[in-house]
Design an enzyme around this catalytic site. Sequence first.
Site, PDB file in Angstrom:
ATOM      1  CD  GLN A   1      -3.230   0.138   0.887  1.00  0.00           C
ATOM      2  OE1 GLN A   1      -3.352  -1.064   1.033  1.00  0.00           O
ATOM      3  NE2 GLN A   1      -4.111   0.897   0.282  1.00  0.00           N
TER       4      GLN A   1
ATOM      5  CB  SER B   1       4.381   8.738  -0.903  1.00  0.00           C
ATOM      6  OG  SER B   1       4.167   8.084  -2.114  1.00  0.00           O
ATOM      7  CB  SER B   2       8.276   6.293  -1.857  1.00  0.00           C
ATOM      8  OG  SER B   2       7.596   6.587  -3.039  1.00  0.00           O
ATOM      9  NE  ARG B   3       6.527   0.134   2.344  1.00  0.00           N
ATOM     10  CZ  ARG B   3       5.243   0.225   1.955  1.00  0.00           C
ATOM     11  NH1 ARG B   3       4.664   1.396   1.774  1.00  0.00           N
ATOM     12  NH2 ARG B   3       4.532  -0.854   1.749  1.00  0.00           N
ATOM     13  CG  LEU B   4      10.836   8.212   1.737  1.00  0.00           C
ATOM     14  CD1 LEU B   4      11.239   9.383   0.848  1.00  0.00           C
ATOM     15  CD2 LEU B   4      12.085   7.652   2.434  1.00  0.00           C
TER      16      LEU B   4
END
Length: 215
Positions: A11, A191-194
């Site tokens: 996700q 977003s993007s695991r940050l």
Amino acid sequence: MINQKIAALRQDYKQATLDEQDVAAAPIPQFGRWWEDAIQSQLEEPNAMTLATSTADGKPSARIVLLKSFDENGFIFFTNYDSRKGRELAENPRVTLLFFWKELERQVRIEGTVSKTDAAVNDEYFYSRPTGSQIGAIASPQSQVIAGRSTLERKVLELERVFAESGPQRPENWGGYLVKPKVMEFWQGRSSRLHDRLWYVLQEDNSWKIERLAP
Ligand SMILES: Cc1cc2nc3c(=O)[nH]c(=O)nc-3n(C[C@H](O)[C@H](O)[C@H](O)COP(=O)(O)O)c2cc1C
């Protein structure tokens, strides 16, 4: 080999941010803000939390319990003091509580120590519960091996007779624990695991230090 179908489940989180300048100076007020968001969002069972305990020699176990109250002193849940968790807490009062509010892309970690709540608090909650739950709590030797479901059902029938007139009495081995936090981490998916992670660490002078952790 990993299971590709499971590995492909992911996700991207985009709903919100968590910034140092916006958070409360102490973690319980910050929890209060997120709690209001959870209530406003009409999450199902937002008070369901994982409780991790461990034995004196460090063997961990975890299960879900329900948060029943929180204020500036900490977080309260109720259980059977003779259960596995109760026995572990008697040996080692250090716990972690964990909330995952999926719809809000939020996680809250609470680390601290427990103490038993007062009899008055235990009574207040016990006697607010439906009679069936009161009898269930008395009937169940939580965490013990039982011969079969019928053992429990027979016990409930017997207790219903015993308490038909007086109403159920709270057993001594049933009550609450107050978790007093020493560390609390607020995690907001990005977003993007940050992701944003801010943790509050209790200082010697009882103030809270807030730091950002790498996701
Ligand atoms: C949604 C949910 C809520 C639960 N709430 C409680 C609770 O508030 N207190 C409790 O003792 N057990 C609760 N349980 C049951 C515990 O997860 C667990 O099975 C039980 O407390 C025995 O744990 P133990 O053997 O580690 O002591 C709940 C389970 C679920 C799935």
